[in-house]
Design an enzyme around this catalytic site. Structure first.
Site, PDB file in Angstrom:
ATOM      1  CG  ASP A 118      28.296  42.316  59.606  1.00  0.00           C
ATOM      2  OD1 ASP A 118      28.371  41.158  59.714  1.00  0.00           O
ATOM      3  OD2 ASP A 118      27.253  43.168  59.332  1.00  0.00           O
ATOM      4  CG  HIS A 124      27.850  41.116  55.730  1.00  0.00           C
ATOM      5  ND1 HIS A 124      26.660  41.256  56.410  1.00  0.00           N
ATOM      6  CD2 HIS A 124      27.938  42.189  54.959  1.00  0.00           C
ATOM      7  CE1 HIS A 124      26.437  42.474  56.299  1.00  0.00           C
ATOM      8  NE2 HIS A 124      27.008  42.978  55.492  1.00  0.00           N
ATOM      9  CD  GLU A 152      25.254  35.151  49.995  1.00  0.00           C
ATOM     10  OE1 GLU A 152      24.873  34.278  50.857  1.00  0.00           O
ATOM     11  OE2 GLU A 152      24.551  36.264  49.998  1.00  0.00           O
ATOM     12  CG  ASN A 206      28.633  36.137  58.980  1.00  0.00           C
ATOM     13  OD1 ASN A 206      27.416  35.385  58.929  1.00  0.00           O
ATOM     14  ND2 ASN A 206      28.400  37.523  59.015  1.00  0.00           N
ATOM     15  CB  THR A 234      24.203  33.087  41.842  1.00  0.00           C
ATOM     16  OG1 THR A 234      22.976  33.199  41.476  1.00  0.00           O
ATOM     17  CG2 THR A 234      24.964  32.432  40.802  1.00  0.00           C
ATOM     18  CB  SER A 270      32.668  39.601  52.499  1.00  0.00           C
ATOM     19  OG  SER A 270      32.558  40.639  51.836  1.00  0.00           O
TER      20      SER A 270
END
Ligand code: GAR
Length: 213
Positions: free
Chosen positions: A148, A112, A177, A110, A175, A139
Site C-alpha cells: 500500500d 485502497h 471508488e 490497486n 461510491t 486511493s
C-alpha cells in the site's frame, strides 16, 4: 486491444463498475477488454459477475500450496497467458511477493480504502472512525513491493459523520471508488498515466508522493 486482468477476492462491485463503464468500450480507437478475472477465493461473487459478463474467470486457491512464492508463481503463470497491458487489483486481499510484483513494473494498479499514507492494511474504515477522523477516503495507487505504498494516482475524500458505522462509511467510500477507479484505468490505458522513477506521472506532470500536499 488494451487488455486488463482483474484480481479480486470478494464481492466485486469495483469489477462490476469497470465492466459497466469500460469493458468492450473504445478509447482512442483502442478496444478495452477485461480478458480475465482471477480470484484467490473460490466463492468470490466477483467470479459470478465475470461469468455473467462472459469474461474468463478462475479461482486460484492457496489451499495445499506451501509457500507464497509458489502461489504467486501459479498466479503469474495464469496472468501471463493473457499478456495484459494492465493488472487491476479490485479488492484482492492477499499480499503479493516482491518477486511477483517485480514481474509487472508500472503495470499494476490497486485501490485502497483510505487516504494513503493513512491506514495501510485492513479494517481501514473502523480505524478511521476509532481515530476520531473527520474525513476518510480512497486511493488508487501503483503497486510496488512495499504494501500500500506505491505512487498515488488519484484520491477521493468523504466526510465521517458522528453516528457512522464502518458499514455506512464503507458504502460512502465505495461510491467514490466507483468514480475514481475507471478514471485512473482510462488514463493508464490511453498512455496519459505512467509510473516513472517510482512516481506517478499524469500528462507529464509528477503527482505529489501521496496525491495531495
Ligand atoms: C473495496 O473497498 C476496496 O477498496 C477494498 O476492498 C473492497 C472491495 O470491494 N480493497 C482493499 O481493502 C485492498 N486492501 P468490491 O469487491 O465490492 O470491489
Amino acid at each position: 486491444t488494451k487488455k486488463i486482468v482483474v484480481l479480486l477476492s470478494g464481492n466485486g462491485s469495483n469489477l462490476q463498475n469497470i465492466i459497466d463503464k469500460l469493458h468492450n468500450t473504445t478509447l482512442n480507437n483502442q478496444h478495452i477488454e477485461i480478458v480475465a478475472v482471477l480470484s484467490n477465493k473460490a466463492d468470490a461473487y466477483g467470479l459470478q459477475r465475470a461469468q455473467n459478463a462472459g469474461i474468463k474467470h478462475k479461482a486460484i486457491i492457496s489451499k495445499g500450496i506451501s509457500s507464497r512464492e509458489q502461489y504467486d508463481a501459479l498466479l503469474s503463470q495464469e496472468i501471463d497467458q493473457y499478456q495484459p497491458d494492465l493488472i487491476v487489483m479490485a479488492g484482492f486481499m492477499r499480499i503479493l511477493s516482491a518477486q511477483f510484483i517485480d514481474k509487472y513494473p508500472g503495470k499494476m494498479l490497486n485501490i485502497h480504502p483510505s487516504l494513503l499514507p493513512k491506514y495501510q492494511g485492513t479494517n481501514t474504515h473502523q480505524r478511521a472512525i476509532d481515530a476520531g477522523d473527520s474525513e476518510h477516503g480512497v486511493s488508487v495507487h501503483f503497486v510496488t513491493e512495499e504494501l500500500d505504498s506505491g505512487a498515488t494516482v488519484i484520491q477521493a475524500k468523504v466526510p465521517i459523520f458522528s453516528e457512522d458505522s464502518a458499514e455506512k462509511l464503507a458504502e460512502r467510500v465505495l461510491t467514490q471508488e466507483h468514480l475514481i477507479y475507471p478514471l485512473a484505468i482510462q488514463w493508464f490505458l490511453s498512455g496519459r498515466l505512467s509510473m516513472v522513477n517510482s512516481h506517478a506521472l499524469l500528462d507529464g506532470l509528477i503527482l505529489p508522493a501521496n496525491g495531495y500536499a
